[in-house]
Scaffold this active site. Structure first.
Site, PDB file in Angstrom:
ATOM      1  N   ASN A 242       0.801  -1.200   0.065  1.00 36.55           N
ATOM      2  CA  ASN A 242      -0.021  -0.186  -0.065  1.00 36.55           C
ATOM      3  C   ASN A 242       0.950   1.196   0.072  1.00 36.55           C
ATOM      4  OD1 ASN A 242      -0.079  -1.243   3.056  1.00 36.55           O
ATOM      5  ND2 ASN A 242      -1.139   0.483   3.122  1.00 36.55           N
ATOM      6  N   ASP A 243       0.644   2.270   0.736  1.00 36.05           N
ATOM      7  CA  ASP A 243       1.316   3.534   0.707  1.00 36.05           C
ATOM      8  C   ASP A 243       2.695   3.433   0.251  1.00 36.05           C
ATOM      9  OD1 ASP A 243      -1.057   3.542   2.164  1.00 36.05           O
ATOM     10  OD2 ASP A 243      -0.326   4.906   3.913  1.00 36.05           O
TER      11      ASP A 243
END
Ligand SMILES: *[C@@H]1O[C@H](CO)[C@@H](O)[C@H](O)[C@H]1NC(C)=O
Ligand SMILES: *[C@@H]1O[C@H](CO)[C@@H](O)[C@H](O)[C@H]1NC(C)=O
Ligand SMILES: *[C@@H]1O[C@H](CO)[C@@H](O)[C@H](O)[C@H]1NC(C)=O
Ligand SMILES: *[C@@H]1O[C@H](CO)[C@@H](O)[C@H](O)[C@H]1NC(C)=O
Ligand SMILES: *[C@H]1O[C@@H](CO)[C@H](O)[C@@H](O)[C@@H]1NC(C)=O
Length: 578
Positions: free
Chosen positions: A62-63
């Site tokens: 993710n991020d």
């Protein structure tokens, strides 16, 4: 309570309570699947993997975290589950590149190991100090109740060109939440900036009830941080702010500015990721350095209807200043949208990073503009083109001779008049662009538009993802809608599949009667840039038929006004060497 007497919502409440019971996980920004998060798949499903987007070989990402350029090397850290393909077990994975295209995956830079991060090492940023030492600020999770603190890490050996090893000194945690802060909504420290008084500042995302807040901290030495009396900014009814990003942009030119730059002809941007909507919003404004407050410009919408960096599948983004090319570069995460968790396990991987984009302030000062970094063009291989090709209503033309499942296409459309533009229905005034796109899709014939590209189209157009414009008349003005519509992207009959009609409006001057579009097509992602990067939309799509050499690329017009493809250049895209 009236609500209980006439309780049509009660069945849903029961379902929600049952779900909460089952997942019994901590409600952070992620759905938690404890039983699945350490289940690794043995076979990696290849057909939706991207050719030239950033992806590790397997598992969940993710991020993007702490992107930077340091001593000739680009670093990208990112949230990663080393054990499985749903969210969980999160570490800071670490990859390096000299060109933002070819990446080498290194050992994890940060992982839970100390009291101040043993339940999680979440997102954060890098600040390069004046002595040329990069410092990571990140969020540590310290207990089962999801209590969040801010920590730092430094390279074990700053002379290692790849900065392979990071240490977490004993002074950690640097910042714990005081009583005024909700400890479970206290995360994602930004890159710090240096004020004229010689003190560092940075913000942490948070919320006070339903008010999103960017809590401001100051420090003289980067170790002892003090909370300022006021947040840098906050906004009512926006919910929890994640991954704030605060940076200066220049009114003079498209070059980027280092995060501490301030002064004449500098505006500031505050971007936040809203946990409630799972979309990102930004405003442009003034940084009042005297009071240490950010004030959005008067016409900016500071909420769910505000400007977005990307009107599609794009979240937790973060910029960094790249001194080697004087630019500010944006990274953002595009999640999978085919997933029921079971699918993710089967696939063996989940999540990609969007192509890094140069980002700058439009000369109007009213919005940002983004464009894929120029390095991407080194992957362009075989080129095909169309010139002055007319498309009457209902006509399509195929772009032949490229690998349409892995391509880069740039097109300029023109038209001779605006008089055929449809009226914008006044009842749509309160809708989001995506709702208008859902009502007026590519198959609803119009006046000036819909026209655009059909990406990832199957042989007989059983499935395709159209990226198109539609021009509306509103009183004496025009309103341009840009859509990237996943609703027909796959004939796969999975009712759970997320197939949104993503869209944004394009603030563009039509006096030259032209509209341009660029799309980066890569198997399961279509990343599009309208009007030179004024409106950007990323869609994740999962065609069942338009795979590899069976995918086609076409241009279409479904409006009464004849559209001319002035120029269309399309390239097959190579895979990076690594
Ligand atoms: C977590 O929260 C529960 C319920 O509020 C509390 O009983 C427990 O002591 C907390 N645990 C920790 C480690 O803070
Ligand atoms: C704190 O945040 C959590 C979500 O992380 C929320 O459930 C809780 O209600 C918040 N507490 C207060 C007092 O607002
Ligand atoms: C913009 O131009 C003005 C006038 O030339 C100059 O004073 C200022 O420093 C410039 N600002 C930036 C951010 O480049
Ligand atoms: C154009 O409109 C016709 C009639 O509604 C429809 O059948 C066709 O699928 C549309 N083309 C595209 C690309 O959506
Ligand atoms: C991406 O996946 C879709 C489909 O599951 C969700 O609806 C989105 O909320 C999610 N986006 C983010 C940023 O998590």
């Amino acid at each position: 309570m009236v609500f209980l007497k006439n309780c049509f919502l009660c069945p849903f409440l029961v379902i929600i309570i049952v779900l909460l019971f089952f997942f019994n996980g901590i409600k952070a920004s992620h759905e938690v699947f404890r039983n699945l998060q350490s289940l690794s798949s043995t076979n990696i499903i290849k057909y939706y993997r991207t050719g030239y987007h950033f992806q590790p070989p397997k598992h969940w990402i993710n991020d993007p975290n702490g992107p930077m350029y340091y001593n000739g090397v680009y670093h990208l850290f990112y949230q990663y589950n080393p054990k499985g393909s749903v969210w969980g077990n999160i570490v800071w994975a670490h990859s390096v590149s000299t060109d933002l295209i070819n990446w080498v995956h290194l050992d994890h830079a940060i992982y839970p190991s100390k009291e101040f991060d043993q339940y999680g090492t979440w997102s954060g940023s890098v600040t390069i100090l004046p002595n040329n030492i990069p410092v990571i600020l990140y969020t540590g999770i310290i207990d089962v109740n999801n209590t969040q603190v801010q920590n730092y890490a430094i390279p074990a050996d700053a002379s290692d060109p790849l900065l392979r090893e990071w240490i977490k000194p004993d002074e950690n945690p640097l910042i714990v939440a005081d009583n005024s802060i909700n400890k479970t909504r206290f995360r994602d420290p930004t890159t710090a900036w240096l004020g004229r008084d010689g003190h560092w500042r940075m913000v942490v995302g948070s919320a006070r009830r339903h008010r999103g807040v960017a809590i401001l901290y100051r420090s003289r030495d980067f170790l002892k941080w003090t909370k300022a009396q006021h947040p840098l900014h906050s906004s009512s009814k926006t919910g929890n702010w994640e991954c704030p990003d605060f940076f200066p942009v220049s009114l003079n030119h498209t070059n980027g500015l280092d995060t501490s730059v301030d002064g004449e002809n500098v505006k500031h941007v505050l971007k936040v990721s809203l946990d409630d909507t799972r979309f990102e919003y930004y405003t442009i404004g003034t940084y009042d350095t005297k009071n240490d407050r950010y004030i959005p410009d008067r016409k900016m919408i500071d909420g769910w209807k505000g400007l977005r960096l990307d009107y599609g599948n794009f979240y937790a983004s973060k910029t960094f200043y790249d001194p080697s090319k004087n630019r500010r570069v944006l990274w953002g995460w595009a999640n999978e949208s085919d997933v029921v968790p079971k699918d993710a396990i089967k696939k063996g991987w989940a999540g990609i990073q969007a192509i890094p984009r140069k980002l700058w302030l439009d000369p109007s000062g009213k919005q940002l503009v983004q464009w894929p970094v120029e390095e991407l063009e080194t992957l362009r291989n075989k080129k095909v083109e169309l010139r002055n090709h007319k498309l009457n209503k209902g006509e399509i033309v195929e772009v032949e001779g490229i690998t349409a499942a892995q391509a880069d296409v740039e097109v300029t459309f023109s038209f001779s008049s605006l008089k055929n533009a449809e009226e914008f229905d006044p009842s749509w005034a309160h809708l989001y662009a995506k709702d208008v796109c859902a009502i007026r899709g590519s198959a609803v014939q119009g006046g000036l538009g819909p026209f655009g590209l059909l990406t990832l189209a199957s042989e007989n157009l059983e499935e395709y993802t159209p990226v198109f414009f539609r021009v509306f008349k509103v009183k004496n003005k025009y309103k341009v809608l840009m859509c990237s519509d996943a609703s027909r992207s796959s004939v796969r009959n999975n009712p759970k599949m997320y197939k949104p009609s993503f869209a944004g409006f394009v603030d563009v001057d039509l006096s030259d009667k032209k509209l341009s579009l660029r799309s980066l097509i890569d198997h399961s992602v279509v990343e599009s840039f309208g009007a030179g990067g004024k409106t950007c939309i990323t869609s994740r799509v999962y065609p069942a038929l338009a795979l590899f050499s069976d995918a086609r690329l076409l241009a279409f017009n479904n409006g009464t006004e004849t559209i001319t493809i002035e120029t269309l250049n399309a390239w097959s895209m190579n895979k990076p060497d690594r």
